[in-house]
Design a protein around this motif. Structure first.
Motif, PDB file in Angstrom:
ATOM      1  N   VAL A 114     -13.444   4.972   0.055  1.00 49.01           N
ATOM      2  CA  VAL A 114     -14.538   5.463  -0.796  1.00 49.01           C
ATOM      3  C   VAL A 114     -14.777   4.498  -1.953  1.00 49.01           C
ATOM      4  O   VAL A 114     -15.920   4.141  -2.255  1.00 49.01           O
ATOM      5  CB  VAL A 114     -14.234   6.890  -1.314  1.00 49.01           C
ATOM      6  N   ALA A 115     -13.696   4.057  -2.596  1.00 48.69           N
ATOM      7  CA  ALA A 115     -13.836   3.133  -3.726  1.00 48.69           C
ATOM      8  C   ALA A 115     -14.482   1.829  -3.276  1.00 48.69           C
ATOM      9  O   ALA A 115     -15.321   1.259  -3.985  1.00 48.69           O
ATOM     10  CB  ALA A 115     -12.475   2.867  -4.353  1.00 48.69           C
ATOM     11  N   GLY A 116     -14.107   1.361  -2.090  1.00 43.33           N
ATOM     12  CA  GLY A 116     -14.690   0.140  -1.559  1.00 43.33           C
ATOM     13  C   GLY A 116     -16.174   0.284  -1.286  1.00 43.33           C
ATOM     14  O   GLY A 116     -16.960  -0.626  -1.551  1.00 43.33           O
ATOM     15  N   GLN A 117     -16.559   1.437  -0.763  1.00 38.59           N
ATOM     16  CA  GLN A 117     -17.980   1.677  -0.491  1.00 38.59           C
ATOM     17  C   GLN A 117     -18.778   1.700  -1.797  1.00 38.59           C
ATOM     18  O   GLN A 117     -19.865   1.122  -1.871  1.00 38.59           O
ATOM     19  CB  GLN A 117     -18.167   2.996   0.266  1.00 38.59           C
ATOM     20  N   VAL A 118     -18.225   2.339  -2.814  1.00 34.22           N
ATOM     21  CA  VAL A 118     -18.892   2.380  -4.121  1.00 34.22           C
ATOM     22  C   VAL A 118     -19.026   0.967  -4.687  1.00 34.22           C
ATOM     23  O   VAL A 118     -20.094   0.577  -5.174  1.00 34.22           O
ATOM     24  CB  VAL A 118     -18.128   3.303  -5.104  1.00 34.22           C
ATOM     25  N   GLN A 119     -17.949   0.201  -4.601  1.00 28.25           N
ATOM     26  CA  GLN A 119     -17.973  -1.168  -5.116  1.00 28.25           C
ATOM     27  C   GLN A 119     -18.988  -2.018  -4.354  1.00 28.25           C
ATOM     28  O   GLN A 119     -19.743  -2.791  -4.951  1.00 28.25           O
ATOM     29  CB  GLN A 119     -16.578  -1.783  -5.002  1.00 28.25           C
TER      30      GLN A 119
ATOM     31  N   ARG B  51     -12.016  -4.003   0.422  1.00 30.94           N
ATOM     32  CA  ARG B  51     -11.274  -2.810  -0.018  1.00 30.94           C
ATOM     33  C   ARG B  51     -11.484  -1.644   0.953  1.00 30.94           C
ATOM     34  O   ARG B  51     -10.558  -0.901   1.272  1.00 30.94           O
ATOM     35  CB  ARG B  51     -11.748  -2.433  -1.415  1.00 30.94           C
ATOM     36  N   LYS B  52     -12.704  -1.508   1.424  1.00 27.75           N
ATOM     37  CA  LYS B  52     -13.030  -0.459   2.386  1.00 27.75           C
ATOM     38  C   LYS B  52     -12.241  -0.673   3.680  1.00 27.75           C
ATOM     39  O   LYS B  52     -11.687   0.261   4.255  1.00 27.75           O
ATOM     40  CB  LYS B  52     -14.531  -0.477   2.653  1.00 27.75           C
ATOM     41  N   THR B  53     -12.189  -1.915   4.144  1.00 34.18           N
ATOM     42  CA  THR B  53     -11.444  -2.250   5.354  1.00 34.18           C
ATOM     43  C   THR B  53      -9.952  -1.992   5.157  1.00 34.18           C
ATOM     44  O   THR B  53      -9.284  -1.460   6.048  1.00 34.18           O
ATOM     45  CB  THR B  53     -11.691  -3.719   5.744  1.00 34.18           C
ATOM     46  N   GLU B  54      -9.441  -2.337   3.992  1.00 32.76           N
ATOM     47  CA  GLU B  54      -8.031  -2.071   3.679  1.00 32.76           C
ATOM     48  C   GLU B  54      -7.751  -0.570   3.748  1.00 32.76           C
ATOM     49  O   GLU B  54      -6.712  -0.142   4.260  1.00 32.76           O
ATOM     50  CB  GLU B  54      -7.706  -2.608   2.288  1.00 32.76           C
ATOM     51  N   GLY B  55      -8.678   0.219   3.273  1.00 32.87           N
ATOM     52  CA  GLY B  55      -8.528   1.671   3.334  1.00 32.87           C
ATOM     53  C   GLY B  55      -8.485   2.182   4.760  1.00 32.87           C
ATOM     54  O   GLY B  55      -7.690   3.061   5.106  1.00 32.87           O
ATOM     55  N   LYS B  56      -9.336   1.614   5.616  1.00 32.71           N
ATOM     56  CA  LYS B  56      -9.339   2.016   7.028  1.00 32.71           C
ATOM     57  C   LYS B  56      -7.999   1.679   7.683  1.00 32.71           C
ATOM     58  O   LYS B  56      -7.479   2.449   8.493  1.00 32.71           O
ATOM     59  CB  LYS B  56     -10.482   1.325   7.776  1.00 32.71           C
ATOM     60  N   ILE B  57      -7.438   0.526   7.334  1.00 36.13           N
ATOM     61  CA  ILE B  57      -6.143   0.122   7.883  1.00 36.13           C
ATOM     62  C   ILE B  57      -5.052   1.081   7.409  1.00 36.13           C
ATOM     63  O   ILE B  57      -4.198   1.498   8.197  1.00 36.13           O
ATOM     64  CB  ILE B  57      -5.821  -1.337   7.498  1.00 36.13           C
ATOM     65  N   ASP B  58      -5.064   1.433   6.127  1.00 39.44           N
ATOM     66  CA  ASP B  58      -4.079   2.384   5.592  1.00 39.44           C
ATOM     67  C   ASP B  58      -4.178   3.735   6.304  1.00 39.44           C
ATOM     68  O   ASP B  58      -3.162   4.346   6.634  1.00 39.44           O
ATOM     69  CB  ASP B  58      -4.262   2.597   4.089  1.00 39.44           C
ATOM     70  N   LYS B  59      -5.408   4.187   6.530  1.00 39.14           N
ATOM     71  CA  LYS B  59      -5.597   5.462   7.228  1.00 39.14           C
ATOM     72  C   LYS B  59      -5.036   5.401   8.639  1.00 39.14           C
ATOM     73  O   LYS B  59      -4.370   6.332   9.104  1.00 39.14           O
ATOM     74  CB  LYS B  59      -7.080   5.846   7.264  1.00 39.14           C
ATOM     75  N   ALA B  60      -5.281   4.304   9.318  1.00 42.86           N
ATOM     76  CA  ALA B  60      -4.776   4.147  10.684  1.00 42.86           C
ATOM     77  C   ALA B  60      -3.253   4.101  10.692  1.00 42.86           C
ATOM     78  O   ALA B  60      -2.610   4.712  11.556  1.00 42.86           O
ATOM     79  CB  ALA B  60      -5.349   2.882  11.314  1.00 42.86           C
ATOM     80  N   ALA B  61      -2.665   3.410   9.731  1.00 38.85           N
ATOM     81  CA  ALA B  61      -1.205   3.338   9.648  1.00 38.85           C
ATOM     82  C   ALA B  61      -0.618   4.727   9.394  1.00 38.85           C
ATOM     83  O   ALA B  61       0.397   5.100   9.989  1.00 38.85           O
ATOM     84  CB  ALA B  61      -0.788   2.380   8.536  1.00 38.85           C
TER      85      ALA B  61
ATOM     86  N   LYS C 119      -4.243   7.725   0.681  1.00 41.34           N
ATOM     87  CA  LYS C 119      -4.480   6.492  -0.072  1.00 41.34           C
ATOM     88  C   LYS C 119      -5.595   5.675   0.594  1.00 41.34           C
ATOM     89  O   LYS C 119      -6.465   5.122  -0.085  1.00 41.34           O
ATOM     90  CB  LYS C 119      -3.180   5.680  -0.135  1.00 41.34           C
ATOM     91  N   GLY C 120      -5.579   5.632   1.918  1.00 43.69           N
ATOM     92  CA  GLY C 120      -6.603   4.889   2.653  1.00 43.69           C
ATOM     93  C   GLY C 120      -7.991   5.467   2.455  1.00 43.69           C
ATOM     94  O   GLY C 120      -8.961   4.726   2.283  1.00 43.69           O
TER      95      GLY C 120
END
Length: 59
Positions: free
Chosen positions: A14-19, A38-48, A8-9
């Motif tokens: 990717v979606a954040g980078q596109v946006q 959104r990109k930062t949120e994705g990085k946090i999800d990946k880390a979690a 999900k992260g």
């Protein structure tokens, strides 16, 4: 086994980078900021997800 949060992260990242890039192209600073968030949120999800994997002993 890869945690769902990591998948999900990555998708959010990717979606954040596109946006963000779309905002740059159109000159929409608000869209750029939302994309970066959104990109930062994705990085946090990946880390979690990674932490969950380590705690389960998958890595």
């Amino acid at each position: 086994m890869i945690d769902k949060d990591r998948i999900k992260g990555a998708a959010k990242e990717v979606a954040g980078q596109v946006q963000k890039e779309t905002g740059k192209l159109t000159g929409d600073r608000e869209m750029q900021a939302r994309g970066e968030a959104r990109k930062t949120e994705g990085k946090i999800d990946k880390a979690a997800g990674h932490v969950k994997e380590v705690l389960r002993g998958d890595k």
